[in-house]
Enzyme design. Structure first.
Site, short mmCIF file in Angstrom:
data_model
loop_
_atom_site.label_atom_id
_atom_site.label_comp_id
_atom_site.label_asym_id
_atom_site.label_seq_id
_atom_site.Cartn_x
_atom_site.Cartn_y
_atom_site.Cartn_z
CE1 TYR A 1 1.53 3.41 13.59
CE2 TYR A 1 1.52 4.17 15.87
CZ TYR A 1 0.98 3.40 14.86
OH TYR A 1 -0.12 2.61 15.12
CE LYS B 1 -1.66 4.33 12.36
NZ LYS B 1 -2.58 3.66 11.42
CB VAL C 1 -0.93 -0.01 1.23
CG1 VAL C 1 -1.61 1.34 1.42
CG2 VAL C 1 -1.97 -1.11 1.08
#
Length: 308
Positions: free
Chosen positions: A155, A159, A63
């Site tokens: 991360y 997010k 992805v």
């Protein structure tokens, strides 16, 4: 079945949380396109859904690239005739502190989590809008994106960015009848399995035993299946009025996260100069500064790891 006739894509669904989401969507009647970078893992996921009596197909591809997004949507439409639900779960980790994080560490995580969410949602929405029957976009967030976490610059950025995109999409897609929400799961995963604080809970799941109430209730920490019910609900017609939300789920707990709001508003005629801030900060502002990072209660003695 509540999702009978619906078709879903779940990225990163070969194992773990993503597989639990795909299986639950299938249990509720949806046909599912699963995705993984490993062909055997993807094939095993498809087989597990078929063993439940469900319908599934797979796309083996990373992805991030637009080409993968196009392939996922094309597979849903060509195999099952439509697309109703997208769950963007695929992700990777490259944890290290800021001063040791390489460009590759940063770019890899951003590409899969943030860019991958963008490209996949964009392609899915093109299909959903063309079909004119609405749809459901469910993005996967993290407590790290809400509060930050040591060693996770990449991360946390990804997010937090996903939440920002989701809120924007909720506005842009409303007229098309497409909802967009972010789910923040708190569950036993390969990542939490390495954290000593969660060792007793992870061990209980590994042994096929119920997780202790301290973890399920007090921490809202549970299994992948505890998250999957919310994913299926948000994909259903019952959630047609739920959009633009960030919803945390784990164990016995469900939380609706607030959108960022000002914790304090103060005015000063002429504006806030350096000298004015030096004078006013301790009394007027210091008490409302916000905390960062996750804060956990002390583990009960019976759940503390044995000293090495």
């Amino acid at each position: 079945m509540s999702l009978d006739g619906k078709v879903a894509i779940v990225t990163g669904s070969g194992r773990g949380l993503g597989l639990a989401y795909a299986q639950e969507l299938a249990r509720q009647g949806a046909s599912v396109v699963v995705n993984d970078v490993d062909a055997q893992t993807a094939a095993d996921a498809v087989a597990s859904i078929q063993a439940l009596g469900g319908r599934a197909a797979s796309v083996v591809a990373p992805v991030g690239p637009t080409e993968t997004a196009k392939q996922l949507v094309a597979t849903a439409v060509e195999t099952f005739g439509r697309l109703d639900i997208l769950v963007t779960n695929a992700g990777v980790l490259r944890d290290t502190v800021l001063w040791k994080m390489s460009d590759e560490d940063f770019d890899t995580v951003i590409n899969v989590h943030l860019r991958g969410t963008f490209t996949t949602v964009r392609e899915a929405v093109l299909q959903m809008r063309a079909a004119g029957e609405g749809g459901r976009v469910i993005c996967i967030g993290s407590p790290t994106g809400q509060r930050g976490n040591f060693g996770q610059t990449n991360y946390a950025a990804a997010k937090a960015g996903i939440v920002g995109m989701t809120r924007t999409w909720a506005l842009e897609l409303k007229r098309a009848g497409i909802t967009a929400n972010t789910v923040v799961p708190v569950a036993a995963t390969a990542m939490t399995a390495t954290v000593p604080y969660f060792a007793a809970a992870v061990q209980a799941e590994t042994n096929g035993e119920p997780m202790p109430a301290f973890f399920r209730h007090d921490l809202g920490f549970g299994t992948a299946d505890d998250v999957a019910g919310l994913i299926a609900f948000l994909g259903s017609d019952a959630a047609a009025g739920v959009t633009g939300q960030v919803i945390g789920v784990g164990g016995d707990r469900l939380q609706i996260w607030t959108h960022p709001e000002a914790a304090l508003t103060a005015y000063r005629e002429g504006g806030w100069t350096y000298d004015a801030l030096v004078d006013a900060w301790p009394a007027e502002f210091a008490g409302t500064m916000q905390s960062v990072g996750e804060r956990f209660p002390e583990l009960p003695e019976e759940f503390k790891p044995a000293a090495s």
